[in-house]
Design a protein around this motif. Structure first.
Motif, short mmCIF file in Angstrom:
data_model
loop_
_atom_site.label_atom_id
_atom_site.label_comp_id
_atom_site.label_asym_id
_atom_site.label_seq_id
_atom_site.Cartn_x
_atom_site.Cartn_y
_atom_site.Cartn_z
N GLY A 57 0.09 18.18 -10.19
CA GLY A 57 -0.93 18.15 -9.16
C GLY A 57 -2.28 17.70 -9.66
N MET A 58 -2.40 17.43 -10.93
CA MET A 58 -3.68 16.98 -11.50
C MET A 58 -3.70 15.45 -11.52
N PRO A 59 -4.80 14.84 -11.11
CA PRO A 59 -4.86 13.38 -11.16
C PRO A 59 -4.82 12.90 -12.59
N ASN A 60 -4.27 11.73 -12.78
CA ASN A 60 -4.14 11.11 -14.11
C ASN A 60 -5.48 10.49 -14.45
N VAL A 61 -6.28 11.16 -15.27
CA VAL A 61 -7.62 10.68 -15.61
C VAL A 61 -7.55 9.98 -16.97
N VAL A 62 -8.09 8.78 -17.03
CA VAL A 62 -8.09 8.02 -18.29
C VAL A 62 -9.47 7.99 -18.88
N MET A 76 3.72 5.88 -5.54
CA MET A 76 3.59 5.98 -7.00
C MET A 76 2.54 7.04 -7.35
N GLU A 77 1.43 7.05 -6.63
CA GLU A 77 0.39 8.05 -6.89
C GLU A 77 0.92 9.46 -6.64
N ILE A 78 1.68 9.64 -5.59
CA ILE A 78 2.26 10.95 -5.29
C ILE A 78 3.20 11.37 -6.41
N ALA A 79 4.03 10.44 -6.86
CA ALA A 79 4.97 10.75 -7.94
C ALA A 79 4.21 11.14 -9.21
N MET A 80 3.14 10.42 -9.51
CA MET A 80 2.35 10.72 -10.72
C MET A 80 1.69 12.10 -10.58
N LEU A 81 1.19 12.42 -9.40
CA LEU A 81 0.60 13.74 -9.18
C LEU A 81 1.62 14.85 -9.37
N LYS A 82 2.84 14.64 -8.90
CA LYS A 82 3.88 15.64 -9.07
C LYS A 82 4.24 15.80 -10.53
N THR A 106 0.84 -1.21 0.00
CA THR A 106 0.00 0.00 0.00
C THR A 106 0.87 1.25 0.00
N GLN A 107 1.92 1.22 0.78
CA GLN A 107 2.82 2.37 0.83
C GLN A 107 3.45 2.60 -0.54
#
Length: 124
Positions: free
Chosen positions: A119-124, A109-115, A103-104
């Motif tokens: 700061g925008m979520p990766n929307v598919v 990974m989610e934090i890295a993707m947001l950066k 989980t950590q």
């Protein structure tokens, strides 16, 4: 400084001897008893010494208690059962740790993707 568990009649059974309490807060120091020296216990056959402090007078002394060896027979099956339970609990704890680590990793990974996405979520 002595830390203690209070017994009956305002007597504390010493649980810790602290030699350097300079980093302790005033509140923590107030929970103990400060002494200059400790008495030497007597060696009494068939007894063991318990360090005590009179909470009124701050007198430190030893209480001597009969050594009674109390052993209840334990069968091999009881030992095997206890070991089995401990091994199962250990395996469950390892699984929990593994799940938390996973989980950590996902959260990192989610934090890295947001950066990366400003700061925008990766929307598919």
């Amino acid at each position: 400084m002595l830390l203690f568990c209070e017994d009956d009649n305002n007597v504390g059974r010493v649980t810790s001897i602290i030699h350097d309490y300079s980093d302790f807060s005033e509140e923590r120091i107030a929970e103990g008893v400060i002494v200059d020296s400790l008495p030497e216990p007597e060696v009494i056959d068939g007894n063991y010494a318990i360090l005590c402090v009179n909470l009124d007078s701050k007198e430190v002394y030893y209480k001597y208690v009969d050594e009674e060896v109390v052993t209840e027979p334990v069968t091999n099956q009881e030992l095997i059962d206890a070991l089995g339970i401990a091994l199962l609990e250990n395996a469950e704890n390892k699984l929990r740790i593994s799940t938390l680590e996973s989980t950590q990793g996902e959260l990192l990974m989610e934090i890295a993707m947001l950066k990366l996405n400003g700061g925008m979520p990766n929307v598919v």
